[in-house]
Every structure is written in structure tokens, then in C-alpha cells.
Design an enzyme around this catalytic site. Sequence first.
Site, PDB file in Angstrom:
ATOM      1  N   ASP A 102       0.869  -1.187   0.000  1.00  0.00           N
ATOM      2  CA  ASP A 102       0.000   0.000   0.000  1.00  0.00           C
ATOM      3  C   ASP A 102       0.902   1.230   0.000  1.00  0.00           C
ATOM      4  O   ASP A 102       1.809   1.361   0.837  1.00  0.00           O
ATOM      5  CB  ASP A 102      -0.888  -0.037   1.262  1.00  0.00           C
ATOM      6  CG  ASP A 102      -1.886   1.115   1.304  1.00  0.00           C
ATOM      7  OD1 ASP A 102      -3.103   0.839   1.315  1.00  0.00           O
ATOM      8  OD2 ASP A 102      -1.447   2.291   1.347  1.00  0.00           O
ATOM      9  N   GLU A 105      -4.745   2.185  -4.221  1.00  0.00           N
ATOM     10  CA  GLU A 105      -3.275   2.253  -4.236  1.00  0.00           C
ATOM     11  C   GLU A 105      -2.704   1.067  -3.467  1.00  0.00           C
ATOM     12  O   GLU A 105      -1.690   1.162  -2.812  1.00  0.00           O
ATOM     13  CB  GLU A 105      -2.761   3.588  -3.678  1.00  0.00           C
ATOM     14  CG  GLU A 105      -3.641   4.246  -2.659  1.00  0.00           C
ATOM     15  CD  GLU A 105      -3.543   3.637  -1.281  1.00  0.00           C
ATOM     16  OE1 GLU A 105      -4.394   2.775  -0.986  1.00  0.00           O
ATOM     17  OE2 GLU A 105      -2.623   3.991  -0.525  1.00  0.00           O
TER      18      GLU A 105
HETATM   19  P1  GH3 Z   1      -1.255   5.470   4.101  1.00  0.00           P
HETATM   20  O1  GH3 Z   1       0.199   5.699   4.115  1.00  0.00           O
HETATM   21  O2  GH3 Z   1      -1.821   5.312   5.466  1.00  0.00           O
HETATM   22  O3  GH3 Z   1      -1.666   4.382   3.215  1.00  0.00           O
HETATM   23  O4  GH3 Z   1      -1.896   6.823   3.567  1.00  0.00           O
HETATM   24  P2  GH3 Z   1      -2.610   7.064   2.176  1.00  0.00           P
HETATM   25  O5  GH3 Z   1      -2.722   8.551   1.995  1.00  0.00           O
HETATM   26  O6  GH3 Z   1      -1.916   6.353   1.092  1.00  0.00           O
HETATM   27  O7  GH3 Z   1      -3.970   6.333   2.401  1.00  0.00           O
HETATM   28  P3  GH3 Z   1      -5.451   6.732   2.149  1.00  0.00           P
HETATM   29  O8  GH3 Z   1      -6.200   5.426   2.172  1.00  0.00           O
HETATM   30  O9  GH3 Z   1      -5.898   7.799   3.092  1.00  0.00           O
HETATM   31  O10 GH3 Z   1      -5.483   7.324   0.705  1.00  0.00           O
HETATM   32  C1  GH3 Z   1      -5.483   6.575  -0.421  1.00  0.00           C
HETATM   33  C2  GH3 Z   1      -5.650   7.499  -1.570  1.00  0.00           C
HETATM   34  O11 GH3 Z   1      -5.505   6.838  -2.827  1.00  0.00           O
HETATM   35  C3  GH3 Z   1      -6.999   8.147  -1.595  1.00  0.00           C
HETATM   36  C4  GH3 Z   1      -7.466   8.049  -3.018  1.00  0.00           C
HETATM   37  O12 GH3 Z   1      -7.915   9.253  -3.543  1.00  0.00           O
HETATM   38  C5  GH3 Z   1      -6.225   7.614  -3.755  1.00  0.00           C
HETATM   39  N1  GH3 Z   1      -6.550   6.813  -4.921  1.00  0.00           N
HETATM   40  C6  GH3 Z   1      -7.165   5.616  -4.974  1.00  0.00           C
HETATM   41  N2  GH3 Z   1      -7.298   5.219  -6.250  1.00  0.00           N
HETATM   42  C7  GH3 Z   1      -6.760   6.179  -7.031  1.00  0.00           C
HETATM   43  C8  GH3 Z   1      -6.598   6.337  -8.445  1.00  0.00           C
HETATM   44  O13 GH3 Z   1      -6.984   5.493  -9.261  1.00  0.00           O
HETATM   45  N3  GH3 Z   1      -5.988   7.462  -8.882  1.00  0.00           N
HETATM   46  C9  GH3 Z   1      -5.537   8.421  -8.014  1.00  0.00           C
HETATM   47  N4  GH3 Z   1      -4.954   9.490  -8.521  1.00  0.00           N
HETATM   48  N5  GH3 Z   1      -5.695   8.287  -6.692  1.00  0.00           N
HETATM   49  C10 GH3 Z   1      -6.288   7.200  -6.195  1.00  0.00           C
HETATM   50 MG    MG Z   2      -1.820   4.244   1.180  1.00  0.00          MG
HETATM   51 MG    MG Z   3      -4.881   2.185   0.918  1.00  0.00          MG
END
Ligand code: GH3
Ligand code: MG
Ligand code: MG
Length: 325
Positions: free
Chosen positions: A177, A220
Site C-alpha cells: 500500500d 493504491e
Molecule cells: P497510508 O500511508 O496510510 O496508506 O496513507 P494514504 O494517503 O496512502 O492512504 P489513504 O487510504 O488515506 O489514501 C489513499 C488514496 O488513494 C486516496 C485516493 O484518492 C487515492 N486513490 C485511490 N485510487 C486512485 C486512483 O486510481 N488514482 C488516483 N490518482 N488516486 C487514487
Molecule cells: Mg496508502
Molecule cells: Mg490504501
Amino acid sequence: MRILIADDERVSRRMLHGLLTMWGYEVISVEDGNKALEELKKPDAPRVGLLDWVMPGQNGVEVCRAIRRDRPEPYTYLILLTTKDAKENVVEGLESGADDYLIKPWDPYELKARLRAGQRILQLEDRLVEARETMRFKATHDHLTGLANRGFIVDSLERELARTRRENGSTIVMLGDLDHFKSVNDTYGHPVGDEVLREVARRLLGAVRSYDLVGRYGGEEFLIVLPGCDADMAEKQAERMRAALANEPMSFNEESKLITCSFGATAWLPGMEPAEEALIRMADDALYRAKRQGRNRVVYLSASAPACPPPDDPVAVGQQESGEK
Ligand code: GH3
Ligand code: MG
Ligand code: MG
């Protein structure tokens, strides 16, 4: 385009060979049905077969049946050459899987026209197969990164575990992640976030072996399956993936930023029941610990480790770690 001629009569074979070569085809000729079958089953077999009905070995009709049964793809266009023109013979020929037939003595112009019709059918067939493969790829892969999508990577894990169990081997399951990825979107915008995800996918794929499986498990999050890996190898493999991201910043918008990833790993070992859900849960548990211990690291949990400790217990029992602390 390559064509196979199978005819036991030397004169007729030569005549066909001469004509087809003159029309620009690449020709392979054989004198019996067994050789025809051998040629048509080869990986790079000709796509068109001109088969005499009556031949030594397997006759033309038997060759057609065998090809339809044993080699459905890529499609082979089969034309029977026959002196038999009774209706029941024609029906038998077509029922055996022949696409077309020519009654001997055949007319060169008719043969030429029928070969062109065959080529058109093959082109249509190729386009259909290509469309089907594209659809299959889209249904099983993530459109942003090109990695296996969640459904496909979980199915692949299930298949891999069944195989591992049969072979009494071991397999590593990992969840990765990205660290603080939300801040990438917040700071640089979603399109940059997408580009980062694509680059992460490229780097992860570059860090694994050709037969390892990497899928996009969630936004992610990545699910990685390392067949034939035991706990010791897992640490090394996981570390390679972590380093592939952490050792080189990514550049975008004339800036560069270090993107890191936390990994949780666990192993399926001989004697265990294949339970992909339990393994993914354990890998997720290990990932949670990696995040809590500061991110950009790998935490390995053996499948028999106790459940994730409460938040005030920073060091897990039965846990091995690798990666930067
Ligand atoms: P942590 O280190 O705890 O994992 O923090 P984080 O910020 O990575 O975790 P969090 O789950 O808060 O955020 C994940 C982010 O991933 C939020 C979301 O907008 C972004 N995300 C998910 N899928 C996509 C995508 O397909 N494209 C983009 N640009 N962002 C994405
Ligand atoms: Mg993350
Ligand atoms: Mg995540």
C-alpha cells in the site's frame, strides 16, 4: 500466406504447387494424410489446407475431423479436393469440418476465387479472436496500470495455491500500500496521482520474476503472489520491490518526489489448507503493522501468528521484519 497441399498424385500435386506459387502463396506439399495432419498441427502451421479426399494414411475427411477436434485455434481453412460429387459425399465432406470443396478436375480460376474467399474468412476470424482477446484482457486487467485487476489476481492466487498444494511447495502472498498517497493527489492533482500509480506498477513488475503475479487490489493497494518462494526468499523479494520505489524518486511537473510503499507478507507453506482469504487477511494484518511501524518497510507474518495486537502494542509477537526501520 502459406498453404498446405496434400495429394498423393504427383502430377496433380506439382500442378497445384506451380499455380499457387505463381499466385504468390508459400506452399508446403505432402503426399499423404498423416503428413498433412503433422504439418497442420505444428505451431506455425499453414492457415489453409488443400486436401485430397482419397489419400494413403488418413484421408482428407479424417484429416478435417482431426484438425477440428485437436486444433480449434488458430482456425485452419480446409478445402477438400474430390472426384466425389454425389450430394451425400459433399454433405459428408462439409460435416467433417471442411469449409469448402472442389470437384476434380478443378478450374484454376475457381480455385483462385475460393482461396480468396478462404482468406477473407480467415481475416474475419482473426479480427474476432483479437476482439475477444481484447475484451478478455479488459475484463481481467486494470485499465489504469495494465496490472491484473482484483478479481483476476485473487482467482490467480486461488489457482496458484491449488498448484502449490499439489506440488507440496510454498507461495508468498503480499499486500503493498503506497505511503501517504492521498497527499500526492492533494498536492499535485489526481492526474499526477494516476501517473504515479502507473510508474509504481512498472517498477513493481520490474522488480519481480517473470512468473510472479502482481495485481491492483484496490486504489493504491497491490496484491503480489510469489510462487515457489519460502519465508526467507520472501524477505529478499519484498525488499527488492520496496527498494525499486524507495531508491529512486519519481519526477513529475519538473519536481521529483520519493514515493514509498509499505508491504505486508505471509506464506503458504506445505501442509496448510489453501485458503486465499485467510492469507490475504494475514498479509493485510502484516501491512497494517508495517504502516504503524513507520511505513516504507516490509513486515512478514507467519500464517500461524496471532491476530493483530491492540494499538498500544507496538511490537508484534511472532513477527519478522525486513526493510528500513
Ligand atoms: P497510508 O500511508 O496510510 O496508506 O496513507 P494514504 O494517503 O496512502 O492512504 P489513504 O487510504 O488515506 O489514501 C489513499 C488514496 O488513494 C486516496 C485516493 O484518492 C487515492 N486513490 C485511490 N485510487 C486512485 C486512483 O486510481 N488514482 C488516483 N490518482 N488516486 C487514487
Ligand atoms: Mg496508502
Ligand atoms: Mg490504501
